[in-house]
Scaffold this active site. Structure first.
Site, PDB file in Angstrom:
ATOM      1  N   GLU A  28       0.806  -1.226   0.000  1.00  0.00           N
ATOM      2  CA  GLU A  28       0.000   0.000   0.000  1.00  0.00           C
ATOM      3  C   GLU A  28       0.839   1.277   0.000  1.00  0.00           C
ATOM      4  OE1 GLU A  28      -2.476  -2.798   2.622  1.00  0.00           O
ATOM      5  OE2 GLU A  28      -0.381  -2.353   2.284  1.00  0.00           O
ATOM      6  N   ASP A  62      -1.886  -5.266   3.260  1.00  0.00           N
ATOM      7  CA  ASP A  62      -2.117  -5.571   4.678  1.00  0.00           C
ATOM      8  C   ASP A  62      -2.908  -6.867   4.884  1.00  0.00           C
ATOM      9  OD1 ASP A  62      -0.749  -3.364   5.534  1.00  0.00           O
ATOM     10  OD2 ASP A  62      -2.512  -2.081   5.730  1.00  0.00           O
ATOM     11  N   ASP A 120      -5.594  -8.008   6.216  1.00  0.00           N
ATOM     12  CA  ASP A 120      -6.976  -7.970   6.692  1.00  0.00           C
ATOM     13  C   ASP A 120      -7.907  -7.852   5.483  1.00  0.00           C
ATOM     14  OD1 ASP A 120      -6.591  -5.372   5.880  1.00  0.00           O
ATOM     15  OD2 ASP A 120      -6.999  -4.456   7.819  1.00  0.00           O
ATOM     16  N   GLU A 135      -9.521  -5.272   4.208  1.00  0.00           N
ATOM     17  CA  GLU A 135      -9.214  -4.156   3.313  1.00  0.00           C
ATOM     18  C   GLU A 135      -7.972  -4.438   2.486  1.00  0.00           C
ATOM     19  OE1 GLU A 135     -10.953  -1.209   2.661  1.00  0.00           O
ATOM     20  OE2 GLU A 135     -12.476  -2.360   3.713  1.00  0.00           O
ATOM     21  N   TYR A 161       0.915  -5.383  13.074  1.00  0.00           N
ATOM     22  CA  TYR A 161      -0.230  -4.780  12.394  1.00  0.00           C
ATOM     23  C   TYR A 161      -1.277  -4.325  13.410  1.00  0.00           C
ATOM     24  CZ  TYR A 161      -3.653  -3.956   8.739  1.00  0.00           C
ATOM     25  OH  TYR A 161      -4.549  -3.360   7.886  1.00  0.00           O
ATOM     26  N   ARG A 183      -4.561  -3.352  13.020  1.00  0.00           N
ATOM     27  CA  ARG A 183      -5.995  -3.604  12.869  1.00  0.00           C
ATOM     28  C   ARG A 183      -6.250  -5.072  13.152  1.00  0.00           C
ATOM     29  NH1 ARG A 183      -5.044   0.139   8.707  1.00  0.00           N
ATOM     30  NH2 ARG A 183      -6.126   2.114   9.058  1.00  0.00           N
ATOM     31  N   HIS A 187      -5.284 -12.548  13.677  1.00  0.00           N
ATOM     32  CA  HIS A 187      -4.017 -11.829  13.763  1.00  0.00           C
ATOM     33  C   HIS A 187      -3.463 -11.892  15.170  1.00  0.00           C
ATOM     34  CE1 HIS A 187      -5.502  -9.023  10.317  1.00  0.00           C
ATOM     35  NE2 HIS A 187      -5.074 -10.178   9.869  1.00  0.00           N
TER      36      HIS A 187
END
Length: 820
Positions: free
Chosen positions: A7, A80, A82, A84, A293, A295, A340
């Protein structure tokens, strides 16, 4: 060559260094495409097909990725770990397929930390894209689009002044409004507490009256001063001895490492950070390779991280602070969205990192994670009861002693409400002891309404109810503030009138869709999609089948019908009972007409039914339980404080001045009213131009004006206090910072860091036509919906690069007409 897509440019630079030759790492700068904000982007009649559109400011980056992809043998999507992140990877893959630039081999890798070991290990274990996560993303995106693009036009047409509604945003707003309603209807109840102070072995302690003449004394038992004085007299007359001492040892276990939700809560309590600020700083710490991470719903740590934490505990403390066995935690969150790790430092040898807010948040993450692997605290709770000789009164004293601090030596979890008794220290007492009584007091108190939500307590409540997901809370709360549906005062949420009106409208006409249970059930269904247990199109079909007819039914109603329904729905709040038996709707001005809710160009207001004979109006919200009086107040010298459709104002003769936001109507003095009516104020003549400098209050707030140029002032007080030297300096600063716009300043709104390629400092600045981002050479205006204080470095870089790619704007040269 292998092309790796992540990203952010910060991640790209670090990962390319880890992977070495044969790898080209490019950043997508977040999402590369989205549903265009127009009707028809989601097609319910075509199986909820979606039209995706590439962001205009991402065209340059997408082209760069496509060009490299055409030369690559393998595409590695490393966004990432997750939902998203999975969605961004999917969008990149689909765009490259559309451009016929997709390499033959496509791999997906995820890592929980940007460290060399984590990245290289992830590269050795590639997988395919997770279709279930992508389906869950599409379902959420379609739901949010369908709700927003169906409800918002209804609000615009039926509810003047309303801006938007959202699936989770509207429910979070309802929580804030519901709490305000509880506060407004709350009736305080008087109660008294009687206590005595004692001293033993030089240690003072307090005993509270818990029994009087055989009757148990609860919190509300003593309800007036007479009873309190009588009880106080009994305690004053008594000679107290210790009847019993009960000591109970207990232990406290450390909390688990942070999840997204608990990090936001603790950062709000301990550091005063807004949820959006916490997530922005955490993102940068993650991209710098300092934390895992951010989130996540998980509370577990990897085994190697647990071992590293235990070694760090052993190095810092003696062996008593290290438990015999490693601690393992399991999540209590319902339907945790991803498996996670918890948020933890990547290196437990590094107890400090960065500076400013980065250092403070890192230290919070570090201490919490380290404490999670420390020994339990051992404490002792002591309860002492004291009786008087006559057997009339019993007092109770409680306190606790820390026998061994354990993890509390490093970290103690914050709380919204604290109990002082828990931390009170007690002397060593035995049965039969007669400590010296040093005083007796009776204290009057009143029951308190439930507290307004803070960011921490609202995030906690949303998570408890299962509404939304922790990774979205920061954006949800920011949207409520950006829409001006709520405001923060003393770190607590207060609903604005527009927020109350939108909530009332949704409760009245879309009750099901803002109910807590329904929203939580929908979240569970979305989690079922991500787990492969439910088809995403079936979920959307079930939702749309009920929602579309309901929306159509409301859209067909006339605005006057909607206003009448809201008038009835809000009547208990708008027209509160005065307690004298009179009609609460009776017009206070003409005494004949009845008040009712009206809708106007600038929003809702209350007006008299005898209009135009009676022109009485009242701003929406002033009929509530905490309303100001609608009657004009005479301040003296012919000056009156009145309330009009647009709020309170002062009037003298034919001159009227609205009260500024930082001058409350309650307690307005005659002197302040006279000062406001005297504006504009001439500060003096500018020493260079000889022209006057004027201070006043305008549509956009307090300001200075000189020779057609303006400078913003910070408060109403500055309008009357700014002297000549300060005025000249402020005007010079404004002129140097952007020319003729009001409030232009050389001071940046935010400093974001360096451009990953040019190395130039990127800042958010205030300009004449709104905030913009700049690297000193290229200026890019922020979108109107963007919060200038919440812009990330990645977003700023993308805007600047897109502007630079377009080149300088070419304006036609003006030709001067020549006189013949």
């Amino acid at each position: 060559m292998k092309l790796v897509v992540v990203e952010s440019p910060a991640k790209a630079k670090t990962i390319e260094k880890y992977l070495g030759p044969g790898h080209r790492v490019l950043a997508s700068y977040g999402h590369v495409r989205d549903l265009p904000p127009k009707d028809g982007s989601v097609k319910p009649d075509e199986g909820f097909a979606m039209d995706w559109e590439t962001y205009p400011d991402k065209a340059r980056q997408v082209k760069a990725i496509a060009d490299e992809a055409k030369k690559a043998e393998t595409l590695i999507l490393a966004t990432d770990p997750d939902r998203e992140g999975e969605a961004i990877s999917w969008h990149v893959q689909e765009l490259l397929r559309k451009k016929k630039a997709l390499p033959a081999q496509v791999e997906r890798v995820t890592f929980n930390a940007i460290t060399k070991s984590a990245v290289t290990e992830a590269m050795s274990r590639p997988r395919a894209l997770d279709e279930d996560l992508i389906d869950a993303y599409r379902a959420r995106r379609a739901l949010d689009y369908l709700v927003g693009f169906t409800l918002s036009p209804i609000l615009w047409r039926k509810l003047p002044g309303a801006k938007s509604a959202g699936r989770v945003q509207s429910v979070a707003l309802r929580l804030i409004v519901d709490r305000e309603r509880e506060i407004e209807v709350f009736k305080p109840q008087e109660y008294w507490s009687v206590s005595a102070t004692f001293e033993a072995d030089g240690q003072a302690f307090t005993g509270r009256l818990v029994q009087l003449d055989g009757k148990k004394i609860e919190r509300l038992t003593i309800g007036n001063k007479g009873d309190a004085d009588a009880a106080k007299a009994v305690v004053e007359a008594g000679r107290f001895t210790v009847a019993s001492v009960e000591t109970k040892p207990f232990s406290k276990n450390p909390p688990p490492p942070f999840t997204t939700s608990t990090l936001q809560q603790e950062a709000a309590r301990k550091l005063g950070f807004a949820a959006s600020h916490t997530m922005r700083i955490a993102q940068q710490l993650y991209e710098d390779g300092l934390i895992t991470y951010m989130r996540t719903d998980g509370v577990q740590m990897a085994e190697e991280a647990i071992s590293a934490a235990r070694r760090a505990v052993a190095d810092r403390y003696d062996t008593g602070y290290l438990p015999d066995k490693p601690r393992h935690y399991s999540t209590k969150a319902k339907n945790a969205q991803e498996a996670h790790e918890a948020i933890r430092p990547t290196d437990f040898h590094k107890s400090r990192a960065g500076s400013g807010d980065h250092a403070r948040l890192y230290e919070l993450v570090y201490n919490r994670a380290l404490a999670s692997q420390m020994a339990s605290a051992r404490l002792e709770r002591t309860t002492v009861e004291l009786n008087d000789g006559a057997g009339r009164a019993v007092l109770r004293a409680t306190g606790q002693v820390t026998l061994f601090p354990g993890y509390l030596a490093l970290y103690e979890e914050g709380r919204d409400e604290k109990d002082d008794e828990e931390s009170a220290r007690m002397p060593a007492l035995r049965q039969g002891d007669a400590p010296a009584k040093t005083g007796v007091e009776a204290v009057q108190s009143f029951t308190q309404p439930p507290p307004r939500y803070s960011e921490a307590s609202l995030v906690k409540r949303l998570e408890e109810l299962g509404i939304g997901r922790p990774s979205t809370y920061a954006a949800t709360l920011q949207t409520l503030k950006d829409r001006e549906y709520v405001r923060l005062e003393k770190a607590r949420f207060i609903p604005e009138e527009s927020g109350r009106l939108v909530t009332a409208f949704l409760e009245r006409f879309f009750e099901k869709y803002v109910s807590y249970d329904y929203t939580a059930e929908l979240e569970e269904e979305l989690d079922d999609v991500s787990g492969g247990r439910l088809d995403w199109q079936k979920l959307l079909d079930d939702f749309w089948r009920d929602f579309k007819p309901k929306a159509g039914e409301v859209m067909e109603q006339k605005p006057s019908e909607v206003t009448a329904a809201l008038d009835e729905f809000l009547a208990p709040w708008l027209y509160h009972d005065k307690g004298d038996g009179s009609d609460p709707r009776l017009c206070p001005q003409c005494g004949e007409g009845r008040l009712s809710l009206r809708g106007g160009r600038y929003g809702a207001f209350v007006a008299c039914s005898n209009y135009p004979d009676c022109k009485y109006t009242q701003k929406f919200g002033q009929g509530g339980a905490q309303a100001a009086s609608a009657e004009p107040a005479e301040l003296g010298e012919g000056i009156h404080l009145k309330t009009g459709r647009f709020g309170p104002y002062v009037e003298q003769g034919d001159k009227r001045v609205s009260l500024p936001k930082d001058v409350p109507a309650e307690g307005l003095t005659l002197d302040m009213a006279k000062m406001l009516l005297s504006l504009p104020r001439e500060v003096g003549m500018h020493p260079d131009s000889g022209k006057p400098i004027v201070a006043s209050i305008g549509r956009y707030g307090p300001y200075l004006q000189h020779d057609g140029k303006y400078a913003r002032l910070g408060s109403t007080a500055e309008v009357f206090e700014t002297g000549m030297n300060a005025a000249v300096a402020k005007l010079a600063d404004a002129a140097a910072g952007g020319g003729k716009g009001r409030g232009a300043s050389r001071e940046p709104i935010a400093e974001l860091g360096k451009h990953p390629e040019s190395g130039k400092d990127i800042k958010v600045m205030a300009g004449r036509y709104g905030p913009y981002v700049s690297d000193g050479a290229t200026h890019a205006t922020l979108p109107k919906t963007a919060d200038p204080k919440a812009v990330t470095l990645d977003e700023a870089v993308a805007l600047i690069d897109a502007k630079a790619a377009k080149g300088p704007s070419k304006k036609p040269a003006r030709r001067k007409a020549k006189k013949k």
